[in-house]
Design a protein around this motif. Structure first.
Motif, PDB file in Angstrom:
ATOM      1  N   VAL A  84     -16.925  52.368  16.036  1.00 59.41           N
ATOM      2  CA  VAL A  84     -15.638  51.679  16.199  1.00 59.41           C
ATOM      3  C   VAL A  84     -15.753  50.175  15.984  1.00 59.41           C
ATOM      4  N   ALA A  85     -16.924  49.603  16.206  1.00 58.06           N
ATOM      5  CA  ALA A  85     -17.083  48.146  16.131  1.00 58.06           C
ATOM      6  C   ALA A  85     -16.764  47.613  14.738  1.00 58.06           C
ATOM      7  N   LEU A  86     -16.964  48.432  13.688  1.00 58.73           N
ATOM      8  CA  LEU A  86     -16.717  47.967  12.322  1.00 58.73           C
ATOM      9  C   LEU A  86     -15.241  47.691  12.056  1.00 58.73           C
ATOM     10  N   ALA A  87     -14.360  48.273  12.889  1.00 61.02           N
ATOM     11  CA  ALA A  87     -12.927  48.010  12.723  1.00 61.02           C
ATOM     12  C   ALA A  87     -12.616  46.538  12.977  1.00 61.02           C
ATOM     13  N   GLY A  88     -13.479  45.852  13.704  1.00 58.54           N
ATOM     14  CA  GLY A  88     -13.287  44.439  13.999  1.00 58.54           C
ATOM     15  C   GLY A  88     -13.413  43.550  12.777  1.00 58.54           C
ATOM     16  N   LEU A  89     -13.968  44.075  11.674  1.00 61.41           N
ATOM     17  CA  LEU A  89     -14.130  43.288  10.457  1.00 61.41           C
ATOM     18  C   LEU A  89     -12.793  42.902   9.828  1.00 61.41           C
ATOM     19  N   LEU A  90     -11.726  43.601  10.223  1.00 64.56           N
ATOM     20  CA  LEU A  90     -10.419  43.374   9.598  1.00 64.56           C
ATOM     21  C   LEU A  90      -9.510  42.508  10.456  1.00 64.56           C
ATOM     22  N   ILE A  91     -10.038  41.904  11.501  1.00 64.72           N
ATOM     23  CA  ILE A  91      -9.211  41.141  12.441  1.00 64.72           C
ATOM     24  C   ILE A  91      -8.438  40.013  11.758  1.00 64.72           C
ATOM     25  N   SER A  92      -9.006  39.420  10.723  1.00 64.59           N
ATOM     26  CA  SER A  92      -8.376  38.254  10.093  1.00 64.59           C
ATOM     27  C   SER A  92      -7.072  38.601   9.366  1.00 64.59           C
ATOM     28  N   VAL A  93      -6.945  39.850   8.875  1.00 66.88           N
ATOM     29  CA  VAL A  93      -5.721  40.240   8.167  1.00 66.88           C
ATOM     30  C   VAL A  93      -4.862  41.178   9.002  1.00 66.88           C
ATOM     31  N   GLU A  94      -5.290  41.424  10.226  1.00 69.36           N
ATOM     32  CA  GLU A  94      -4.566  42.353  11.103  1.00 69.36           C
ATOM     33  C   GLU A  94      -3.094  41.975  11.280  1.00 69.36           C
ATOM     34  N   PRO A  95      -2.757  40.709  11.595  1.00 66.24           N
ATOM     35  CA  PRO A  95      -1.337  40.367  11.784  1.00 66.24           C
ATOM     36  C   PRO A  95      -0.486  40.634  10.549  1.00 66.24           C
ATOM     37  N   LEU A  96      -1.013  40.301   9.365  1.00 65.63           N
ATOM     38  CA  LEU A  96      -0.260  40.479   8.133  1.00 65.63           C
ATOM     39  C   LEU A  96       0.047  41.953   7.886  1.00 65.63           C
ATOM     40  N   ILE A  97      -0.932  42.808   8.082  1.00 66.14           N
ATOM     41  CA  ILE A  97      -0.743  44.239   7.862  1.00 66.14           C
ATOM     42  C   ILE A  97       0.110  44.851   8.961  1.00 66.14           C
ATOM     43  N   ASP A  98      -0.036  44.329  10.175  1.00 62.20           N
ATOM     44  CA  ASP A  98       0.698  44.880  11.310  1.00 62.20           C
ATOM     45  C   ASP A  98       2.206  44.728  11.128  1.00 62.20           C
TER      46      ASP A  98
END
Length: 464
Positions: A408-422
């Motif tokens: 699950v920790a690898l999901a943290g790699l996308l934190i920087s674009v999370e708001p845009l996709i959310d």
């Protein structure tokens, strides 16, 4: 000097608000004002980006003031969620001739939500494979590593939870605590409590008609007041969207997005594909898709900018009931269920794409049919109880990845674009709940086609 620029930026926002207020006084339609708020917010946000950059102190301090309008509006909508759900569902059930219709309504809505989530998972898997996405090649910094550690820590909250345990969370043990949003499943718990109250009134009709009539009159009066408040709050939608969009655009780090542009593009391709599938379903059931898009656009715009399915519930309910012709009971149930169950964007597409991306790091072939079919089933079942606020997709991903035995920790790699996709995910979640409401209304013959086909109805009209 910095303070002066902040003051200027705030004054510009106030000027833009004044333009929207002028449009309102000129009786320009609600939909056009929402479009105007969206456009002005984008232009203002781009201007702030070009002049100051997204990380400058001026932008940070300016957007802090913008939040008074943007998130002030979001909070007003959140204020209305529980009162609206309670009085609307109680009122709708009291008009039923028995509990049979309630069970059929709920069953149909949940079935549509779950089946579309399964389709969304398939769309997410297909898109991730088509774009050849893989977590192996993504490099993370300190923020990504910190997010990964946080996800690993949160895993303990969801790991090993069975489907019956997740469903049990829906049942309220303290409805007054759930009215404060104390749990992830509080919205559904309030729906269930309200349904019991409505059914109890139907039973009271046979035992003590006078008491039942007194309660009906009380609920009717409260319903009228709540709907009036909802109307007043909804009139602020263009202003809220203006401020939310200005902040979103102004604070978006384009350089970071470019590093993960493949994932961003793939995500929006999947989201758009699923939105088209929703329109196809509506067409199959006899509804004009273009008319639907025109009517729901303001609601989807707010969902996009606010990133909260729960905060969108009042807009969702009113759009279904006043603009699409769906009965009050179905509109409330589908909006409430859709904020927690079967979210196509957060609980369908996103976890499926992550699983496909992360699978190779665990030595799993993401193209094998056994993996794909298992993932679709897991995503569909795990879509129960996803919180209808920002972060719900992360929770859904934790459940799916842990069930599939993926890190699950690898999901943290996308934190920087999370708001845009959310933003796109939330809009799709809300659209799915409205689609479920319209389809259920059609099956149960509780959609007023005259209302659906009327292009002159606006959400900010004065309630009768």
């Amino acid at each position: 000097m910095e303070t002066l620029w902040v003051i200027i930026n705030v004054l510009v926002l106030i000027l833009l608000v004044g333009i929207l207020y002028w449009m309102q006084k000129k009786h320009i339609s609600f939909t056009k004002r929402v479009f105007a708020g969206l456009g002005l917010g984008v232009l203002f946000g781009v201007a702030l980006q070009l002049i100051y950059t997204s990380t400058s102190d001026v932008v940070v301090k300016s957007t802090d003031w913008f939040n008074l309008i943007g998130y002030g509006y979001v909070r007003l909508l959140q204020m209305m969620v529980i009162p609206l759900i309670m009085v609307s569902i109680i009122s709708a059930i009291m008009k039923l001739k028995g509990g049979k219709n309630l069970g059929k309504m709920s069953g149909l809505i949940i079935t549509v939500l779950l089946l579309t989530t399964a389709v969304a998972a398939a769309v997410g898997i297909t898109t991730a494979l088509a774009f050849d996405l893989s977590a192996v090649n993504i490099q993370g910094g300190a923020a990504e590593e910190q997010q990964g550690a946080l996800l690993q820590e949160r895993l303990g909250d969801v790991e090993g939870r069975t489907l019956p345990q997740q469903i049990l969370d829906f049942i309220p043990s303290n409805p007054f605590a759930d009215m404060t949003g104390a749990r992830r499943t509080s919205t559904i718990a309030v729906v269930i409590f309200s349904a019991f109250v409505g059914i109890a009134v139907l039973g009271l009709d046979r035992k003590n008609k006078e008491q039942a009539e007194t309660f009906r009159n009380m609920i009717s009066a409260v319903y009228g007041v709540v709907m009036r408040i909802v109307t007043l709050v909804l009139r602020l939608t263009p202003y809220g969207i203006l401020a939310l969009m200005a902040k979103t655009i102004a604070t978006t780090d384009l350089a970071v997005i470019m590093n993960l542009i493949d994932f961003v593009l793939a995500s929006y391709v999947a989201l758009i594909a699923m939105f088209i599938i929703h329109l196809v379903l509506l067409a199959i059931f006899g509804f004009n898709p273009l008319k639907y898009v025109k009517k729901v656009f303001p609601t989807l715009t707010f969902a996009f900018t606010s990133r909260s399915s729960a905060a969108t519930i009042p807009l969702n309910v009113q759009t279904q009931n006043k603009k699409l012709g769906v009965s009050e009971g179905i509109a409330n149930l589908s909006a409430s269920f859709g904020a927690t169950i079967g979210q196509n964007g957060c609980a369908g597409i996103y976890p499926a794409m992550l699983a496909v991306m992360i699978a190779p790091t665990a030595g799993v072939d993401p193209t094998s049919w056994s993996f794909i079919l298992t993932l679709i089933v897991v995503v569909m079942i795990s879509s129960f109880g996803v919180a209808g606020v920002g972060g719900g997709a992360t929770f859904a991903s934790l459940i799916v990845l842990s069930t599939m035995n993926l890190p699950v920790a690898l999901a943290g790699l996308l934190i920087s674009v999370e708001p845009l996709i959310d933003m796109g995910r939330t809009a799709l979640n809300v659209n799915d709940s409205m689609t479920a409401g319209v389809i259920t209304g059609k099956v149960m013959n509780e959609v007023d086609k005259d209302v659906y086909n009327d292009d002159n109805i606006e959400l900010d009209m004065v309630q009768a």
